[in-house]
Design a protein around this motif. Structure first.
Motif, PDB file in Angstrom:
ATOM      1  N   LYS A  57      31.320   1.834  12.579  1.00 16.16           N
ATOM      2  CA  LYS A  57      30.633   0.560  12.757  1.00 16.16           C
ATOM      3  C   LYS A  57      30.791  -0.323  11.766  1.00 16.16           C
ATOM      4  O   LYS A  57      31.255   0.042  10.557  1.00 16.16           O
ATOM      5  N   PRO A  58      30.513  -1.609  11.806  1.00 18.71           N
ATOM      6  CA  PRO A  58      30.704  -2.577  10.949  1.00 18.71           C
ATOM      7  C   PRO A  58      29.988  -2.133   9.555  1.00 18.71           C
ATOM      8  O   PRO A  58      30.617  -2.322   8.302  1.00 18.71           O
ATOM      9  N   ARG A  59      28.821  -1.484   9.364  1.00 16.40           N
ATOM     10  CA  ARG A  59      28.349  -1.056   8.111  1.00 16.40           C
ATOM     11  C   ARG A  59      29.185  -0.174   7.314  1.00 16.40           C
ATOM     12  O   ARG A  59      29.352   0.006   6.086  1.00 16.40           O
ATOM     13  N   CYS A  60      29.884   0.578   8.029  1.00 19.52           N
ATOM     14  CA  CYS A  60      30.821   1.672   7.519  1.00 19.52           C
ATOM     15  C   CYS A  60      32.000   0.870   6.401  1.00 19.52           C
ATOM     16  O   CYS A  60      32.358   1.703   5.588  1.00 19.52           O
ATOM     17  N   ALA A  61      32.229  -0.379   6.745  1.00 19.56           N
ATOM     18  CA  ALA A  61      33.305  -0.986   6.165  1.00 19.56           C
ATOM     19  C   ALA A  61      32.900  -1.610   5.012  1.00 19.56           C
ATOM     20  O   ALA A  61      33.527  -1.655   4.075  1.00 19.56           O
ATOM     21  N   GLU A  62      31.388  -1.816   4.795  1.00 20.06           N
ATOM     22  CA  GLU A  62      30.767  -2.784   3.874  1.00 20.06           C
ATOM     23  C   GLU A  62      30.080  -1.852   2.924  1.00 20.06           C
ATOM     24  O   GLU A  62      30.067  -2.304   1.737  1.00 20.06           O
ATOM     25  N   VAL A 105      24.236  18.428   2.135  1.00 21.57           N
ATOM     26  CA  VAL A 105      24.368  16.966   2.300  1.00 21.57           C
ATOM     27  C   VAL A 105      25.562  16.308   2.919  1.00 21.57           C
ATOM     28  O   VAL A 105      26.495  17.227   3.102  1.00 21.57           O
ATOM     29  N   ALA A 106      25.644  15.268   3.248  1.00 17.91           N
ATOM     30  CA  ALA A 106      26.749  14.506   4.143  1.00 17.91           C
ATOM     31  C   ALA A 106      26.751  13.081   3.818  1.00 17.91           C
ATOM     32  O   ALA A 106      25.702  12.497   3.763  1.00 17.91           O
ATOM     33  N   THR A 107      27.944  12.770   3.570  1.00 20.37           N
ATOM     34  CA  THR A 107      28.255  11.128   3.179  1.00 20.37           C
ATOM     35  C   THR A 107      28.539  10.524   4.352  1.00 20.37           C
ATOM     36  O   THR A 107      29.801  10.101   4.695  1.00 20.37           O
ATOM     37  N   CYS A 108      27.479  10.098   5.479  1.00 20.45           N
ATOM     38  CA  CYS A 108      27.638   9.440   6.492  1.00 20.45           C
ATOM     39  C   CYS A 108      26.588   8.753   6.909  1.00 20.45           C
ATOM     40  O   CYS A 108      25.365   9.390   6.849  1.00 20.45           O
ATOM     41  N   HIS A 109      26.585   7.578   7.415  1.00 16.87           N
ATOM     42  CA  HIS A 109      25.259   6.750   7.676  1.00 16.87           C
ATOM     43  C   HIS A 109      24.994   7.324   8.915  1.00 16.87           C
ATOM     44  O   HIS A 109      23.677   7.032   9.198  1.00 16.87           O
ATOM     45  N   TYR A 110      25.629   7.743   9.774  1.00 17.28           N
ATOM     46  CA  TYR A 110      25.074   7.872  11.095  1.00 17.28           C
ATOM     47  C   TYR A 110      25.309   9.340  11.492  1.00 17.28           C
ATOM     48  O   TYR A 110      25.682  10.009  12.649  1.00 17.28           O
ATOM     49  N   TRP A 111      24.948  10.334  10.476  1.00 20.76           N
ATOM     50  CA  TRP A 111      25.290  11.826  10.703  1.00 20.76           C
ATOM     51  C   TRP A 111      24.331  12.278  11.673  1.00 20.76           C
ATOM     52  O   TRP A 111      24.498  13.430  12.390  1.00 20.76           O
ATOM     53  N   GLN A 112      23.139  11.720  12.048  1.00 25.15           N
ATOM     54  CA  GLN A 112      22.038  11.958  13.215  1.00 25.15           C
ATOM     55  C   GLN A 112      22.794  11.664  14.358  1.00 25.15           C
ATOM     56  O   GLN A 112      22.054  12.334  15.436  1.00 25.15           O
ATOM     57  N   GLU A 113      23.792  10.805  14.543  1.00 27.31           N
ATOM     58  CA  GLU A 113      24.341  10.651  15.938  1.00 27.31           C
ATOM     59  C   GLU A 113      25.163  11.614  16.408  1.00 27.31           C
ATOM     60  O   GLU A 113      26.017  11.983  15.464  1.00 27.31           O
ATOM     61  N   PRO A 114      25.256  12.180  17.551  1.00 23.06           N
ATOM     62  CA  PRO A 114      26.368  13.161  17.863  1.00 23.06           C
ATOM     63  C   PRO A 114      27.738  12.615  17.876  1.00 23.06           C
ATOM     64  O   PRO A 114      27.933  11.327  18.387  1.00 23.06           O
TER      65      PRO A 114
END
Length: 360
Positions: free
Chosen positions: A315-320, A333-342
């Protein structure tokens, strides 16, 4: 392989102070531009970017990722063969602050097994001399008779006949050459063994023999290991924890069972979905998503999250904003903003592999 072995290894993680602590490790190379003026500044190749982890005595940390993800560079930075920034503490000492003499002494405790077993051995030296070379380098006072005895003991321990000491590397198979490399690494009785893709150049049956040998040596000698490989199933078989790398960055890290059964980062899920399942019915029935695109160049990595150019969740946030290592569970640990989304098509990849192993 059953889940019991993974449960036992996870429960047996040694308590106490870590033997290795890596904090914000970064490796950058200067790459000159072709055809540029001599005074043109070189481009920066970010091979490893901000990796942090610890390793306890007797623990095995598996490191996985595609080719070009920085796994081998990470290993060489720990050994000290490439320059790096950040902090590496081994057995309570900051390796970056040691004098050359102190660092040389510390190298006895950190040994490495290389990817190509035959290329790692000097073709002009006999096997006995190859295995004994580290001993004569660090302990020159060792007599020839004592060195030969140590070599014979190690050759027998790694599954080689001691009477083959006078032969040359080209007279051995690939698996035997890797056993020679293991014996050479163990002759100094190290505390940390770094295995840089030690089975990738071997046949499948030989891979199993070498991995089982390393497991036995770890159990008997209590050596901590960093095991680097492409095959996630092989890494899970030997590791207590798994660290997933992509373009020099940490994507996910947790206990081996958690990474395989409950992967949170989409890149980890794609890696797991690429592991073949021995059950033909399950292999044919499960979805086989393909990771789109090529690995970006480390000379010009994507902004924000380096995986966003190939990520179905991007998503746009991932580029920013570069994602920090989120705590997604105990020790996970996981380096992902949206790790909770399948992640589409691969959310249950680990469960399919576990189901297959349970039936085996």
């Amino acid at each position: 392989m059953t889940d019991a072995s993974v449960i036992d290894r996870s429960a047996a993680r040694v308590a106490g102070a870590p033997i290795l602590q890596v904090d914000d490790l970064r490796v950058t190379f200067d790459v000159p531009l072709r055809g540029a003026w001599p005074w043109t500044p070189p481009r920066k190749l970010h091979a490893v970017g901000g990796i942090s982890f610890d390793l306890r005595p007797g623990e095995v940390l598996g490191v996985v990722g595609e080719s070009g993800s920085g796994k081998s560079t990470l290993a060489r930075a720990i050994v000290g063969t490439v320059p790096s920034t950040g902090r590496i503490r081994f057995d309570g000492q900051d390796l970056g602050r040691l004098s050359p003499e102190e660092r040389r002494a510390r190298r006895r405790d950190i040994q490495m097994i290389f990817q190509d077993p035959l290329a790692a051995l000097n073709p002009r030296m006999t096997v006995g001399d190859i295995i004994a070379e580290p001993l004569r380098t660090h302990f020159p006072q060792t007599s020839r008779a004592e060195a030969r005895t140590r070599v014979s003991e190690l050759m027998e321990r790694v599954g080689l006949l001691p009477n083959l000491q006078n032969r040359y590397p080209h007279e051995f198979s690939g698996g035997q050459c890797q056993r020679i490399g293991i014996a050479r690494a163990l002759i100094l009785r190290p505390k940390l063994l770094i295995c840089d893709e030690p089975v990738s150049a071997l046949d499948v049956s030989v891979q199993a023999q070498v991995v089982n040998l390393l497991r036995e040596l770890r159990r008997e000698l209590g050596i901590a290991m960093i095991f680097i490989a492409h095959d996630l199933s092989v890494v899970r078989h030997i590791s207590d924890r798994i660290l997933v790398m992509y373009l020099g960055r940490l994507m996910e890290m947790a206990e081996a069972r958690q990474v395989v059964e409950q992967p949170k980062h989409p890149y980890t899920q794609f890696l797991i979905s690429s592991v073949p399942i021995p059950d033909p019915a399950l292999e044919k029935a499960r979805p086989r998503p393909v990771l789109e695109g090529d690995l970006p160049s480390p000379l010009s990595p994507p902004s924000g999250c380096v995986f966003r150019t190939r990520c179905p969740k991007a998503k746009p946030r991932c580029a920013e904003v570069p994602p920090p290592p989120y705590d997604v569970g105990p020790g996970h640990v996981a380096t992902c903003h949206y790790w909770q989304e399948p992640t589409p098509m691969v959310a249950d990849a680990g469960a399919v592999i576990v189901e297959s192993e349970a039936q085996a």
